[in-house]
Design a protein around this motif. Sequence first.
Motif, PDB file in Angstrom:
ATOM      1  N   ILE A 127      22.442  40.880  36.061  1.00 20.15           N
ATOM      2  CA  ILE A 127      22.037  39.476  36.115  1.00 20.15           C
ATOM      3  C   ILE A 127      20.533  39.400  35.954  1.00 20.15           C
ATOM      4  CG2 ILE A 127      21.815  37.462  37.609  1.00 20.15           C
ATOM      5  CD1 ILE A 127      24.480  37.962  38.661  1.00 20.15           C
ATOM      6  N   TYR A 144      29.825  41.356  36.467  1.00 23.44           N
ATOM      7  CA  TYR A 144      28.704  40.408  36.554  1.00 23.44           C
ATOM      8  C   TYR A 144      27.423  41.160  36.901  1.00 23.44           C
ATOM      9  CZ  TYR A 144      31.951  36.448  36.581  1.00 23.44           C
ATOM     10  OH  TYR A 144      32.893  35.523  36.247  1.00 23.44           O
ATOM     11  N   VAL A 186      34.611  43.705  37.556  1.00 19.65           N
ATOM     12  CA  VAL A 186      35.518  42.642  37.994  1.00 19.65           C
ATOM     13  C   VAL A 186      36.833  42.726  37.214  1.00 19.65           C
ATOM     14  CG1 VAL A 186      35.801  40.134  38.033  1.00 19.65           C
ATOM     15  CG2 VAL A 186      33.629  41.136  38.688  1.00 19.65           C
ATOM     16  N   PRO A 243      45.855  36.930  43.506  1.00 12.59           N
ATOM     17  CA  PRO A 243      45.145  36.531  44.722  1.00 12.59           C
ATOM     18  C   PRO A 243      43.728  36.078  44.430  1.00 12.59           C
ATOM     19  CG  PRO A 243      45.494  38.911  44.664  1.00 12.59           C
ATOM     20  CD  PRO A 243      46.197  38.347  43.482  1.00 12.59           C
ATOM     21  N   SER A 244      43.120  35.428  45.413  1.00 16.79           N
ATOM     22  CA  SER A 244      41.758  34.927  45.253  1.00 16.79           C
ATOM     23  C   SER A 244      40.807  36.095  44.985  1.00 16.79           C
ATOM     24  CB  SER A 244      41.367  34.197  46.542  1.00 16.79           C
ATOM     25  OG  SER A 244      40.085  33.705  46.392  1.00 16.79           O
ATOM     26  N   GLY A 245      39.900  35.910  44.027  1.00 15.43           N
ATOM     27  CA  GLY A 245      38.914  36.957  43.710  1.00 15.43           C
ATOM     28  C   GLY A 245      39.467  38.043  42.808  1.00 15.43           C
ATOM     29  N   ALA A 246      40.710  37.855  42.298  1.00 13.84           N
ATOM     30  CA  ALA A 246      41.321  38.905  41.477  1.00 13.84           C
ATOM     31  C   ALA A 246      40.664  39.023  40.098  1.00 13.84           C
ATOM     32  CB  ALA A 246      42.808  38.608  41.314  1.00 13.84           C
ATOM     33  N   LYS A 272      40.782  36.018  37.804  1.00 14.05           N
ATOM     34  CA  LYS A 272      41.477  35.086  36.907  1.00 14.05           C
ATOM     35  C   LYS A 272      40.480  34.204  36.148  1.00 14.05           C
ATOM     36  CE  LYS A 272      43.743  33.269  40.383  1.00 14.05           C
ATOM     37  NZ  LYS A 272      43.240  34.045  41.513  1.00 14.05           N
ATOM     38  N   THR A 273      39.562  33.584  36.921  1.00 16.84           N
ATOM     39  CA  THR A 273      38.581  32.705  36.281  1.00 16.84           C
ATOM     40  C   THR A 273      37.720  33.488  35.298  1.00 16.84           C
ATOM     41  OG1 THR A 273      38.527  31.194  38.130  1.00 16.84           O
ATOM     42  CG2 THR A 273      36.559  31.248  36.758  1.00 16.84           C
ATOM     43  N   THR A 274      37.347  34.705  35.699  1.00 16.54           N
ATOM     44  CA  THR A 274      36.516  35.536  34.825  1.00 16.54           C
ATOM     45  C   THR A 274      37.237  35.794  33.508  1.00 16.54           C
ATOM     46  OG1 THR A 274      35.665  36.561  36.829  1.00 16.54           O
ATOM     47  CG2 THR A 274      35.201  37.693  34.754  1.00 16.54           C
ATOM     48  N   GLU A 327      42.537  25.527  37.036  1.00 15.24           N
ATOM     49  CA  GLU A 327      42.670  24.557  38.130  1.00 15.24           C
ATOM     50  C   GLU A 327      42.237  23.169  37.676  1.00 15.24           C
ATOM     51  OE1 GLU A 327      41.824  25.672  42.165  1.00 15.24           O
ATOM     52  OE2 GLU A 327      40.855  27.468  41.415  1.00 15.24           O
ATOM     53  N   HIS A 359      47.149  28.235  40.539  1.00 14.90           N
ATOM     54  CA  HIS A 359      47.285  28.463  41.970  1.00 14.90           C
ATOM     55  C   HIS A 359      48.607  27.866  42.442  1.00 14.90           C
ATOM     56  CE1 HIS A 359      43.099  29.477  41.609  1.00 14.90           C
ATOM     57  NE2 HIS A 359      43.181  30.039  42.820  1.00 14.90           N
TER      58      HIS A 359
END
Length: 585
Positions: free
Chosen positions: A2, A354, A360, A379-382, A384-386, A507, A538
Amino acid sequence: MIDSQLPVATTGDTWRSALRLLRRYRLALAGTISVYALAVAASLAPPWLLGHLIDGIGTATQSTVNTIAALALGFLILQALLTGLSRAWAFRLGERIVRRLRDGFIVDSLRLPTSTVERSSGDLMTRSTDDIGLLNDVVRRAAPEVVMAVVSVTIIAGALFVINPYMAAACIVAIPLIGLPVRHVLPKVRPRVLAERAALSTVAQNLASTVDNARTVEAFRLAQARQDTIHDCLGEAYRNSYRAMSLRRILFPAIDGGMAMVLVAGIIIGGVLYDAGLASLGEIATVLLLMKQMSEPVATVVIWLQVFMQGGASFSRIIGVGSAAQTAHPPAEPTPADSKKSAEVRLEDISFAYTDGNEVLTDINLRIRPGERLAIVGPSGAGKTTLGLLIAGIERPQSGRVTIGGLDITHRTPEQRRSQVLLVSQEQHLFSGTVTDNLILAKPDATEEQLREVLRTVGADEWLANLPDGLDTDIGATGTKVDPGIVQLLALARLILADPDVLILDEATSRMEPSAARELEQRLVETMSGKTIISIAHQLHTAASADRVAVIDGGRIIELGRHDDLIHAGGTYENLWRSWRAVTK
Ligand SMILES: Nc1ncnc2c1ncn2[C@@H]1O[C@H](COP(=O)(O)OP(=O)(O)OP(=O)(O)O)[C@@H](O)[C@H]1O
């Protein structure tokens, strides 16, 4: 890694860009300089006429004196007119250059990858305000002053040699006295200004991230820690600003002293030359008057040179944004005629981090057929968004590649990419303006009927009917307040209007009631039939109705298949499904 600071162009690149810019305006520049040169030439006449008068003091008649006075007045008026004209031209030229720089900066900023903009928002903000502002000062004020001063010095120096070469040579030799203190100061200007700007960018960056994450700051009681960090950054910015400012304190007394020394030297040399019969009194007076006249442009050059150097540093930062945009977009591959038809998404050996050492996503391989509906769960933080960000080309993988229709998404121009793939996340924004303004961003030539139709599709027609001015209602910050659920509907309406080949919904309906969200998703699928739809889900009902489900955990795809098959297999997905059903029952 970063890096919150955008690149800064090298001195060489800065000069090359400045010369390119000047070449573009060469005719206007040449015209302005020529008119100013004539003004300077006119300003030489009064001192020369005065010297003439002094030399002929014993023989001059009243009418000669009157003629000389009238001529001097005429030349002064001519000089004023020509100076006024050249300054007006210089101002207009400056305006055009500033406009070009601003436009270029905006275009370059918009070409930056979204991830770069997010990471460097503070730096970008400082460049778009402080640096552009300083550059504005340089182009509108410093540059004309310096160019005109250089023209004045050159012409006056030439005239001095014509009047009396001995006297002129002696005085010109004394001029570098002014430059002595300046020589030591100028090389320090650029690094100090760059350090000052970088420190200000860090302050802006920290402020922006504190404001963006205000809830987290509050929840974890980080206010004091954030305050301390910003306080330290401000301290660093202050120290750097002080160092840059302190250069002025040395500079001004040095210039004044140097100018006085040159004139005293001129008087002494004049006396010696007069005794030796090498200069008349009139010539000495003319040369000294012209030297005095020259002192002003010399001081101007020295004084503005500092601003000029500061502007140079700012210019390096402005074109740095252009080079960042260029690096981010290598030459686009031409779009083959059949790429639109085969909007197949392929992820080949993707790995992404990142920050260094914190992977990630690891070894992701996935093929999504054109027109397929894929749900990504986990799960959260897996990650998906990335993954969604990588498919949309917003983030770039450190290894591997994402292709759509066979073309590497990172080798597409932003326009080409937008026509191929769009991501709608839960974070959506309204721009200042009307409902129409907010929708036609996605399709500038959309008709009113198309806008109404698309609002009907997403179920926002009732909301529209209750607005005071319908599509013309102002929904910006100062206009009618819009509920977050409606903001999401408007984002989806924009998506339909943009009509990309691949849609990524992260989402995108999270702020709606589950039943309304389900209904909307169904309508969206019908409207966008034939498009590839990737839903980061989700709410697992989305997964149940998708063609295939990809389960991500720990940055890897651990299961991939049809909903029924995955349930049957009794793995992670079946577990997730059971828990979700238990909660939603
Ligand atoms: N901008 C960022 N900088 C650094 N790390 C990040 C950034 N965004 C996400 N991460 C990290 O990357 C990992 C994956 O995040 P991601 O948002 O992709 O997960 P997710 O599966 O979408 O999670 P969620 O379901 O909670 O949205 C997490 O550990 C997260 O902390």
